[in-house]
Design an enzyme around this catalytic site. Structure first.
Site, PDB file in Angstrom:
ATOM      1  N   LYS A 146      20.358 -32.140  93.873  1.00  0.00           N
ATOM      2  CA  LYS A 146      21.149 -30.984  93.463  1.00  0.00           C
ATOM      3  C   LYS A 146      20.444 -30.282  92.308  1.00  0.00           C
ATOM      4  CE  LYS A 146      25.584 -32.601  95.145  1.00  0.00           C
ATOM      5  NZ  LYS A 146      26.995 -32.866  94.887  1.00  0.00           N
ATOM      6  N   SER A 205      33.342 -29.441  93.714  1.00  0.00           N
ATOM      7  CA  SER A 205      32.826 -29.144  92.366  1.00  0.00           C
ATOM      8  C   SER A 205      32.143 -27.785  92.319  1.00  0.00           C
ATOM      9  CB  SER A 205      31.839 -30.219  91.931  1.00  0.00           C
ATOM     10  OG  SER A 205      32.484 -31.463  91.846  1.00  0.00           O
ATOM     11  N   HIS A 208      38.685 -35.767  93.484  1.00  0.00           N
ATOM     12  CA  HIS A 208      38.066 -37.029  93.062  1.00  0.00           C
ATOM     13  C   HIS A 208      39.130 -37.971  92.481  1.00  0.00           C
ATOM     14  CE1 HIS A 208      34.241 -34.455  92.305  1.00  0.00           C
ATOM     15  NE2 HIS A 208      34.053 -35.119  93.427  1.00  0.00           N
TER      16      HIS A 208
HETATM   17  P1  ADP Z   1      27.975 -36.192  95.552  1.00  0.00           P
HETATM   18  O1  ADP Z   1      26.900 -35.634  94.688  1.00  0.00           O
HETATM   19  O2  ADP Z   1      27.875 -37.654  95.780  1.00  0.00           O
HETATM   20  O3  ADP Z   1      28.252 -35.396  96.796  1.00  0.00           O
HETATM   21  P2  ADP Z   1      30.500 -35.289  94.592  1.00  0.00           P
HETATM   22  O4  ADP Z   1      30.880 -35.282  93.180  1.00  0.00           O
HETATM   23  O5  ADP Z   1      30.366 -33.995  95.295  1.00  0.00           O
HETATM   24  O6  ADP Z   1      29.221 -36.120  94.621  1.00  0.00           O
HETATM   25  O7  ADP Z   1      31.502 -36.212  95.427  1.00  0.00           O
HETATM   26  C1  ADP Z   1      31.700 -37.562  95.148  1.00  0.00           C
HETATM   27  C2  ADP Z   1      32.607 -38.158  96.206  1.00  0.00           C
HETATM   28  O8  ADP Z   1      33.867 -37.512  96.177  1.00  0.00           O
HETATM   29  C3  ADP Z   1      32.093 -37.994  97.628  1.00  0.00           C
HETATM   30  O9  ADP Z   1      32.465 -39.130  98.374  1.00  0.00           O
HETATM   31  C4  ADP Z   1      32.833 -36.793  98.126  1.00  0.00           C
HETATM   32  O10 ADP Z   1      32.966 -36.805  99.538  1.00  0.00           O
HETATM   33  C5  ADP Z   1      34.173 -37.019  97.461  1.00  0.00           C
HETATM   34  N1  ADP Z   1      34.913 -35.778  97.326  1.00  0.00           N
HETATM   35  C6  ADP Z   1      34.473 -34.588  96.875  1.00  0.00           C
HETATM   36  N2  ADP Z   1      35.455 -33.665  96.902  1.00  0.00           N
HETATM   37  C7  ADP Z   1      36.558 -34.290  97.392  1.00  0.00           C
HETATM   38  C8  ADP Z   1      37.904 -33.882  97.672  1.00  0.00           C
HETATM   39  N3  ADP Z   1      38.302 -32.629  97.485  1.00  0.00           N
HETATM   40  N4  ADP Z   1      38.751 -34.810  98.154  1.00  0.00           N
HETATM   41  C9  ADP Z   1      38.330 -36.078  98.357  1.00  0.00           C
HETATM   42  N5  ADP Z   1      37.078 -36.531  98.140  1.00  0.00           N
HETATM   43  C10 ADP Z   1      36.206 -35.651  97.659  1.00  0.00           C
END
Ligand code: ADP
Length: 164
Positions: free
Chosen positions: A41, A128, A17
């Site tokens: 979720k 996450s 992130h």
């Molecule tokens: P959500 O509940 O929206 O899926 P996340 O916290 O899982 O929230 O992810 C938020 C954003 O960060 C999304 O666009 C996701 O694709 C991106 N993201 C998650 N993990 C990574 C990573 N390892 N590298 C780049 N972007 C990521």
């Protein structure tokens, strides 16, 4: 002024992130990171206030980045912060289908554009959910999350925190 809106559950915020926020901050005058309650979720490990407080610390070195925490429709947040575009990270092809659907829905609802930033291979496996799994069983997550997040994860699981 060009404002990028980077939304996510961030439960917890990790280095994948952070990489997206840092890269987005070079594309936009301001980046708003929005920690969202995602009703699809299961119960989050960290509540919104905890996530917001950690985020504030993690992006403190980036003057053009600010944090909001919200539990409303994303297009409403985009309107409220005057977003020029929503920013999303893409890890793999598997992310693409749902991301594409969300981007099209948001564009249909409000005309807002979404831009995708592909993650570097260094972080493409970081998620996450996996970070929580490793931390839950006492594994070392320091390579995947900022130090403040690692500290909170240890404290949370010591308190018997559970996100299932
Ligand atoms: P959500 O509940 O929206 O899926 P996340 O916290 O899982 O929230 O992810 C938020 C954003 O960060 C999304 O666009 C996701 O694709 C991106 N993201 C998650 N993990 C990574 C990573 N390892 N590298 C780049 N972007 C990521």
């Amino acid at each position: 002024m060009k404002v990028g809106l980077f939304p996510g559950s961030f439960d917890p915020f990790h280095n994948g992130h952070l990489e997206i926020v840092e890269r987005a901050s070079r594309l936009f005058d301001e980046v708003v990171v929005a920690a969202l309650r995602n009703p699809q979720k299961s119960a989050p490990l960290f509540d919104l206030e905890e996530r917001e407080a950690m985020l504030e610390e993690v992006v403190a070195h980036l003057p053009s980045v600010r944090i909001v925490s919200v539990s409303t429709l994303l297009v409403n947040v985009a309107r409220d912060v005057g977003a020029s575009a929503i920013v999303r990270g893409l890890r793999a092809v598997s992310d693409f289908e749902t991301e594409m659907q969300m981007a099209q829905m948001n564009n249909h609802l409000s005309g807002v554009e979404t831009i995708f930033i592909p993650t570097s291979s260094k972080y493409s496996f970081v998620a996450s959910k996996l970070v929580r799994e490793v931390a839950r069983f006492g594994g070392d997550v320091s390579a995947f999350v900022p130090p403040v997040v690692a500290k909170h994860l240890v404290a949370k699981y010591e308190q018997g925190g559970d996100d299932e």
